[in-house]
Design an enzyme around this catalytic site. Structure first.
Site, short mmCIF file in Angstrom:
data_model
loop_
_atom_site.label_atom_id
_atom_site.label_comp_id
_atom_site.label_asym_id
_atom_site.label_seq_id
_atom_site.Cartn_x
_atom_site.Cartn_y
_atom_site.Cartn_z
N ALA A 99 33.45 53.26 60.86
CA ALA A 99 33.48 52.72 62.22
C ALA A 99 32.62 53.59 63.14
CB ALA A 99 34.93 52.61 62.69
N SER A 100 33.14 54.02 64.27
CA SER A 100 32.30 54.71 65.26
C SER A 100 31.91 56.14 64.89
CB SER A 100 33.00 54.72 66.62
OG SER A 100 32.91 53.44 67.21
#
Length: 369
Positions: A99-100
């Protein structure tokens, strides 16, 4: 009859209230990790390992952990399964959606281009994307999350999804150019976290390298570093899956369902990197020293940017800068949870990954800090 209906309604309300009390007061709790202050490093690791095993048994953790000291793993282990079928065990080679946390990987790609004199951090974005409507925004502004560019790529994609098969970085940037939403603030006026900033950075990498972001990262970063279980993967990838890939799933009170990507998941840069506990040992060391990017250039990632008013922000190049010794980032997307923190003074790092839409993830982190 009315009394019966009222009684049934009251029972329903009581049941709902009872469920929420159980859910927040009991279900969402994790057992405390009580490690004596005088415990040796070995004892601490053993207790953490046993605690995570317990959480997995209670279906409150399905993932991996890495704790290192001076580049040496003290605990590197996985607990659970690779997907919703729960029939394939995770290993230290299992590749989790970051993800981030992917943003620091995107930043490394930009830093490599800077190392090769193919761009400068203070170059205007419009040099590389001539139609870019926000003319005062630089590459550094994107990296530091101080651009003021509206974080609009997802909402613009949703509005135009009937004409989009799979969203790409190019389409996402074109939508931004065509719709030209008003800038949120003057560049470098303040910090504002934005996924769109990192989509733009990935697009710049594609334009300069004349490669897909996936191929560039594989050929120029991951392969040279020997990161064999790290890659960019999304709906645009040539292979529909890959060896050791984990898939996201939701595990709520024992009910399991797969969480699948949708048409937006053709972009990369803000996310889309997958990596393993094993490869995070290499990635942690990358930020101390490597053969691709000079030590002086690496320092740029951990500088607190100075805003227009003279104050400091705390977002470097894909890193949240907690203090002069500690940096971190986390991520959540498609049932994936990720967390990575490094202390450069103590030469320690901690990675926690989970592919099960874990409602307990933050509580686990708090216990492990």
């Amino acid at each position: 009859m009315k009394k019966v209906i009222l009684y049934i309604l009251l029972l329903g309300i009581v049941a709902v209230i009872g469920f929420f009390i159980w859910f927040f007061a009991f279900y969402l709790q994790v057992p405390a990790l009580n490690i004596p202050k005088d415990a040796s490093p070995t004892e601490r690791v053993t207790q953490i390992d046993n605690w995570l095993e317990q959480l997995h048994t209670e279906r409150k953790f399905n993932g991996g952990v890495l704790i290192t000291k001076e580049g040496i793993p003290l605990l590197a282990k996985t607990y659970g399964f690779t997907n919703a079928s729960r029939n394939i065990q995770l290993t230290n080679k299992s590749s989790f959606r970051l993800a981030s946390v992917s943003k620091q990987f995107t930043a490394s790609g930009i830093m490599l281009l800077k190392e090769r004199n193919q761009l400068d951090y203070d170059d205007l974005v419009s040099i590389y994307i001539p139609e870019f409507p926000y003319k005062r925004v630089t590459i550094r502004h994107l990296l530091n999350q101080t651009s003021g560019v509206p974080d609009a790529y997802m909402s613009l994609a949703e509005k135009n999804k009937d004409s989009i098969n799979i969203l790409t970085n190019r389409i996402a940037v074109d939508l931004l150019i065509e719709n030209h939403p008003k800038i949120d603030f003057i560049p470098n006026e303040k910090y504002q976290y934005s996924n769109t900033n990192y989509i733009l950075l990935a697009r710049i990498i594609e334009i300069i390298s004349n490669q897909s972001f996936e191929d560039f990262m594989s050929e120029q970063i991951f392969t040279p570093l020997g990161m064999k279980t790290t890659r960019v993967w999304n709906l645009l990838s040539k292979d529909k899956t890959f060896k050791d890939k984990t898939d996201g799933f939701e595990d709520m009170a024992g009910e399991v369902r797969e969480i699948k990507p949708n048409f937006i998941d053709g972009v990369a840069g803000d996310g889309a990197v997958f990596s393993s506990i094993e490869d995070f040992v290499i990635w942690d060391q990358f930020w101390y020293q490597n053969d691709l990017i000079s030590s002086e250039n690496l320092k740029e990632a951990f500088k607190k940017p100075t805003l227009n008013n003279g104050k400091k922000s705390n977002y470097g190049f894909g890193w949240v800068i907690l203090n002069e010794d500690t940096v971190m980032h986390n991520g959540v997307w498609l049932a994936a949870n990720s967390y990575f923190v490094r202390n450069t003074k103590k030469k320690t790092s901690f990675v926690l990954l989970d592919n099960s839409s874990n409602l307990f993830f933050n509580k686990i982190i708090e216990n492990l800090k």
